[in-house]
Motif scaffolding. Structure first.
Motif, short mmCIF file in Angstrom:
data_model
loop_
_atom_site.label_atom_id
_atom_site.label_comp_id
_atom_site.label_asym_id
_atom_site.label_seq_id
_atom_site.Cartn_x
_atom_site.Cartn_y
_atom_site.Cartn_z
N LEU A 1 1.21 -1.15 -0.30
CA LEU A 1 -0.20 -0.54 0.65
C LEU A 1 1.34 1.22 -0.47
N LEU A 2 2.04 1.44 0.70
CA LEU A 2 3.01 2.82 1.08
C LEU A 2 3.62 2.75 -0.88
N GLY A 3 3.95 1.70 -1.04
CA GLY A 3 4.55 1.48 -2.95
C GLY A 3 3.12 2.42 -3.66
N ILE A 4 2.48 1.84 -3.73
CA ILE A 4 0.88 2.63 -4.57
C ILE A 4 1.16 4.18 -4.47
N ALA A 5 1.37 4.12 -2.91
CA ALA A 5 0.81 5.96 -2.34
C ALA A 5 1.79 6.06 -2.90
N ALA A 6 2.96 6.04 -3.07
CA ALA A 6 4.01 7.09 -3.10
C ALA A 6 3.95 7.71 -5.04
N LEU A 7 3.38 6.56 -6.20
CA LEU A 7 3.29 6.41 -7.20
C LEU A 7 2.35 7.30 -7.57
N GLY A 8 1.51 6.67 -6.17
CA GLY A 8 -0.14 7.68 -6.49
C GLY A 8 0.15 8.95 -6.61
N TYR A 9 0.64 9.60 -5.15
CA TYR A 9 1.46 11.38 -5.16
C TYR A 9 1.95 12.00 -6.31
N SER A 10 2.86 11.19 -7.73
CA SER A 10 3.45 11.15 -8.89
C SER A 10 2.47 11.11 -9.46
N ILE A 11 1.21 11.52 -9.96
CA ILE A 11 0.34 11.23 -11.03
C ILE A 11 -0.59 12.04 -10.36
N SER A 12 -1.20 12.34 -9.07
CA SER A 12 -1.91 13.60 -8.75
C SER A 12 -1.96 14.78 -9.09
N THR A 13 -3.22 15.25 -9.92
CA THR A 13 -3.82 16.48 -10.58
C THR A 13 -4.18 17.26 -10.08
N SER A 14 -4.55 16.99 -8.56
CA SER A 14 -5.58 17.92 -7.61
C SER A 14 -4.94 17.45 -6.44
N TYR A 15 -5.62 18.57 -5.34
CA TYR A 15 -5.10 18.74 -4.08
C TYR A 15 -6.08 17.24 -3.51
N TRP A 16 -7.23 16.69 -3.92
CA TRP A 16 -7.81 15.90 -3.93
C TRP A 16 -7.55 15.07 -4.60
N MET A 17 -6.71 14.44 -5.02
CA MET A 17 -6.77 13.71 -4.96
C MET A 17 -5.57 12.90 -4.69
N MET A 18 -4.01 14.44 -4.64
CA MET A 18 -3.52 13.85 -3.02
C MET A 18 -3.42 13.14 -2.13
N ALA A 19 -5.36 13.26 -1.76
CA ALA A 19 -5.96 13.03 -0.17
C ALA A 19 -6.27 11.90 -0.28
N GLY A 20 -6.38 11.33 -1.42
CA GLY A 20 -7.07 9.50 -1.53
C GLY A 20 -5.66 9.20 -1.70
N PHE A 21 -4.83 9.21 -2.04
CA PHE A 21 -3.16 8.25 -2.18
C PHE A 21 -2.98 8.76 -0.51
N ALA A 22 -3.23 9.97 0.53
CA ALA A 22 -2.48 9.73 1.75
C ALA A 22 -3.79 8.64 2.43
N VAL A 23 -4.83 8.79 2.74
CA VAL A 23 -5.73 7.65 2.90
C VAL A 23 -5.08 5.83 2.73
N ILE A 24 -4.76 5.71 1.21
CA ILE A 24 -3.86 5.02 1.60
C ILE A 24 -3.11 4.68 1.65
N ALA A 25 -1.40 5.01 1.94
CA ALA A 25 -0.65 5.43 2.35
C ALA A 25 -0.89 5.32 4.14
#
Length: 424
Positions: free
Chosen positions: A107-131
Motif C-alpha cells: 500500500l505504501l508503494g502504491i500511494a507513493a506512485l499515486g502521489y506522483s501522478i496526482s493532478t489535484s489536491y483531493w487526488m493527493m488526499a485520496g492517496f494519503a488515505v492509502i498511505a
C-alpha cells in the motif's frame, strides 16, 4: 534482600513477552538477521511518512493551497493510520506479522506512485488515505517480531536499531525527494520513492522465512491478556503510554513539517538548507539512539533517561525560538536537538514493553502507537494555522513546551506501573 526480590519480579515482567525465546537459543547471527529485516521495514515506514512535508513549498504552488490545507494531508494520513494501527495489532496476534507486513508495504508503494501522478489536491488526499492504511501496520508487526524472536539480552540494542532505522528513513526522505525535485520535479521525486518502496519489499520477500512467527499461545501460559482479547485495555499503564506517545507525536510532527521553515523565517536560513535541518536532526537522532541503546540496558532508569533527553531537546528548541543565530548554526542546533531526543528513544520503547502482558504485543503496541498517529494528525492542524499567521516563534516555543510535557508523562507511566504492581 527485599530490594533484590522486587527487582527480580520487575525484571521478570519486563521480559515476559520474550520468555518464549531463551537467551541461549538465539544466536547473534539470528538476532542480527531479524533486527536487520525489521529495521529495514521500519525505515520504509518512516520514509513514507515524510514524503510530502519536505515538498510543501512546491505543492503549495502546484495546487494553490495553504499550509493548513497541506497539513490536512498529514492529518488524513495519520487518522487513517491510527485506526488501522489499533486494528492491525489484533490481526498480527491472530495471523502473524509477516502477511500484515507485506500488505502494508504494498500500500505504501502504491500511494507513493499515486502521489506522483496526482493532478489535484483531493487526488493527493485520496492517496494519503492509502498511505495511511499501509503505515498503520508497522509498529504492531515490528515490536511483535522483536519481542518474540530476539533474545532478551539484546532487546535494548534491537530497540536502538529499530529507532535508528526509523530516523534514517526520516532523514532519507527529504534528502531524496528535495534533491530530485531540484534536479527534475516533485513528480519524479515521488515516483522514485515508490520504486524504492517496492525494491525493499522485494528484498524482504527473499528473506520471508525469517519473518515467520508461530502466534499460537503457549499451553498453560498465565501471562496472557486478562479476561478476553480486550483485557489489556484495563491496564492503566497502557493508557499512560498512549498519552506519552500522543505528546511525542506532536513533537515529531512539528519538527518534521514546520520547525525547519519556522527557523528559516526567524534566522534567515536559505531555502536549500531547510531540508538539511531535518536531515541533520534525523541523522543525529540516530546517533543518539546508539548511545541510548546501551543506556537502556538497565530498564529501571528508562524514565530518567527520557527526562534528560527531552529536557535537553526542549532547551535547544527554546534557544531557536528566543535566540539569534547565523544561518549555518541552525542545522547544528537541529542536530543537537535530534541527538538529545535520540538518546531517549530506546528507553521510550521500554516504557511500553514493561507495561505489555504476554501474548498481547500486537494489541498493546497497536493501541499505544495509535497515540502516535493521533498526535501527528492533530499537530498539523494547530501548527499549520500558526504558520499561516506568521507565528514562527510560537511554533518553536510550542515545540519546547510539548517536550517538557513528555518528561512529566514518562514519570507518570512509572508511577502508574508501580502502583499497579503494588496492588497486585
Amino acid at each position: 534482600m527485599n530490594t533484590s526480590s522486587t527487582a527480580n519480579v520487575a525484571g521478570a515482567a519486563a521480559t515476559a513477552t520474550t520468555a518464549t525465546v531463551p537467551a541461549t537459543a538465539a544466536s547473534l547471527r539470528q538476532d542480527a538477521g531479524i533486527i536487520g529485516l525489521v529495521g529495514t521495514a521500519h525505515l520504509i515506514s518512516h520514509f513514507s511518512q515524510l514524503l510530502l512535508a519536505p515538498l510543501f513549498p512546491w505543492l503549495k504552488e502546484a495546487f494553490s493551497v495553504s499550509y493548513a490545507e497541506l497539513g490536512f494531508l498529514m492529518t488524513i494520513f495519520f487518522v487513517v493510520s491510527c485506526a488501522v494501527q489499533a486494528l492491525s495489532g489484533f490481526a498480527v496476534d491472530r495471523f502473524g506479522p509477516r502477511p500484515v507486513l507485506f500488505g502494508g508495504l504494498s500500500l505504501l508503494g502504491i500511494a507513493a506512485l499515486g502521489y506522483s501522478i496526482s493532478t489535484s489536491y483531493w487526488m493527493m488526499a485520496g492517496f494519503a488515505v492509502i498511505a495511511g492504511l499501509g503505515n498503520g501496520v508497522f509498529h504492531p508487526v515490528d515490536y511483535t517480531l522483536i519481542n518474540r524472536k530476539v533474545s532478551p539480552s539484546r532487546l535494548g540494542h534491537a530497540y536502538s536499531v529499530h529507532g535508528i532505522t526509523g530516523s534514517l528513513g526520516w532523514a532519507l526522505a527529504p534528502a531524496l525527494v528535495v534533491t530530485l525535485t531540484f534536479a527534475w520535479s516533485w513528480r519524479v521525486a515521488l515516483a522514485a520513492a515508490g520504486v524504492l518502496v517496492f525494491a525493499v519489499m522485494g528484498a524482504l520477500l527473499l528473506h520471508r522465512d525469517k519473518l515467520t512467527l508461530d502466534v499460537t499461545p503457549p499451553p498453560g501460559k498465565g501471562g496472557a491478556a486478562p479476561d478476553s482479547s480486550l483485557g489489556f485495555l484495563k491496564i492503566p499503564a497502557v493508557w499512560m503510554c498512549f498519552a506519552f506517545f500522543f505528546w511525542y507525536a506532536i513533537v515529531l510532527s512539528v519538527v518534521q513539517a514546520f520547525a525547519p521553515e519556522a527557523a528559516r523565517q526567524l534566522h534567515g536560513v536559505p531555502l536549500a538548507l531547510v531540508a538539511t535541518c531535518l536531515t541533520v536532526y534525523m541523522v543525529c537522532s540516530a546517533g543518539g539512539m546508539v548511545l541510548g541503546g546501551f543506556l537502556a540496558a538497565d530498564p529501571a532508569r528508562c524514565e530518567r533517561i527520557v527526562g534528560i533527553g527531552f529536557g535537553a531537546a526542549a532547551v535547544v528548541a527554546l534557544l531557536l525560538a528566543l535566540g539569534s543565530f547565523a544561518a549555518w548554526m541552525v542545522p547544528v542546533l537541529f542536530g543537537a536537538m535530534g541527538f538529545a531526543s535520540g538518546i531517549a528513544a530506546p528507553s521510550r520503547d521500554l516504557l511500553v514493553k514493561r507495561s505489555t502482558p504476554d501474548n498481547a504485543s500486537g494489541r498493546v503496541y497497536g493501541v499505544v502507537y495509535a497515540g502516535l498517529d493521533i498526535g501527528q494528525a492533530v499537530a498539523p492542524l494547530i501548527f499549520g494555522v500558526m504558520m499561516d499567521h506568521g507565528q514562527y516563534r510560537g511554533v518553536l516555543l510550542g515545540l519546547a513546551l510539548v517536550q517538557a510535557v513528555l518528561i512529566a508523562s514518562a514519570f507518570k507511566v512509572r508511577k502508574v506501573r508501580r502502583t499497579a504492581l503494588a496492588n497486585a
